[in-house]
Write a protein that holds these residues in place. Structure first.
Motif, PDB file in Angstrom:
ATOM      1  N   GLU A 239       0.837  -1.206   0.000  1.00 18.89           N
ATOM      2  CA  GLU A 239       0.000   0.000   0.000  1.00 18.89           C
ATOM      3  C   GLU A 239       0.870   1.252   0.000  1.00 18.89           C
ATOM      4  O   GLU A 239       0.563   2.226  -0.689  1.00 18.89           O
ATOM      5  N   ALA A 240       1.949   1.234   0.763  1.00 12.94           N
ATOM      6  CA  ALA A 240       2.860   2.379   0.792  1.00 12.94           C
ATOM      7  C   ALA A 240       3.555   2.555  -0.558  1.00 12.94           C
ATOM      8  O   ALA A 240       3.804   3.679  -0.988  1.00 12.94           O
TER       9      ALA A 240
ATOM     10  N   ASP B 124       2.207   1.714  -3.483  1.00 16.41           N
ATOM     11  CA  ASP B 124       1.181   2.217  -4.405  1.00 16.41           C
ATOM     12  C   ASP B 124       0.889   3.690  -4.169  1.00 16.41           C
ATOM     13  O   ASP B 124       0.547   4.416  -5.101  1.00 16.41           O
ATOM     14  N   ALA B 125       1.012   4.143  -2.926  1.00 14.86           N
ATOM     15  CA  ALA B 125       0.710   5.539  -2.599  1.00 14.86           C
ATOM     16  C   ALA B 125       1.747   6.494  -3.190  1.00 14.86           C
ATOM     17  O   ALA B 125       1.436   7.634  -3.495  1.00 14.86           O
ATOM     18  N   ASP B 126       2.963   6.054  -3.377  1.00 14.65           N
ATOM     19  CA  ASP B 126       4.049   6.839  -3.975  1.00 14.65           C
ATOM     20  C   ASP B 126       4.368   8.137  -3.242  1.00 14.65           C
ATOM     21  O   ASP B 126       5.149   8.928  -3.729  1.00 14.65           O
ATOM     22  N   ASP B 127       3.752   8.380  -2.081  1.00 13.19           N
ATOM     23  CA  ASP B 127       4.048   9.633  -1.383  1.00 13.19           C
ATOM     24  C   ASP B 127       5.208   9.495  -0.401  1.00 13.19           C
ATOM     25  O   ASP B 127       5.898  10.462  -0.130  1.00 13.19           O
TER      26      ASP B 127
END
Length: 140
Positions: free
Chosen positions: A74-75, A77-80
């Protein structure tokens, strides 16, 4: 002086190290309304806080491992925040290594059941994902 004695008696004595650590430990571990447990062992920036599902059964390590790995995905995929993903992937690899070592010790002592295939899947995918991130950093 009678006034001085009464103010001295009303002052609270500071907590000792043991009492302070016990109080802090109680506040660090919280349980959410959904039954998930928030574990924040360290206030360190290199340590991630992870929500683990509580299904009511005694902690299945492989389920917890999948939870850490899914948090890493999830982290990613978030790319932030790629640092969070890297920290979670390292944690996944560390836990996989620990589980594998414990299992090998148990297997040498007696006949232990083999690890589930999903364990090896999570371990391999975590290694693959962190190598992909390292490869991207090398290109930059």
């Amino acid at each position: 002086m009678p006034g001085e004695n009464s103010t001295k008696q009303n002052k609270k004595r500071p907590m000792g190290l043991k009492a302070r650590a016990a109080k802090k430990q109680k506040t660090d571990e919280e349980v959410t309304s959904g039954g998930a447990q928030v574990v924040d062992d360290f206030g360190d920036s290199n340590t991630a806080t992870i929500m683990l599902k509580d299904d009511g059964e005694a902690g299945n390590e492989i389920d917890e491992l999948e939870g850490i790995f899914s948090g890493a995905l999830e982290a990613l995929d978030a790319d932030d925040d790629p640092e969070r993903a890297i920290t979670l992937l390292r944690g996944t690899i560390h836990e996989c290594d620990r589980i594998l070592r414990v299992h090998d010790e148990q297997q040498s002592e007696n006949d232990a059941e083999p690890l589930e295939s999903r364990f090896y899947y999570v371990y391999g995918m975590a290694l693959f994902s962190i190598s992909e991130l390292a490869e991207l950093e090398d290109k930059i």
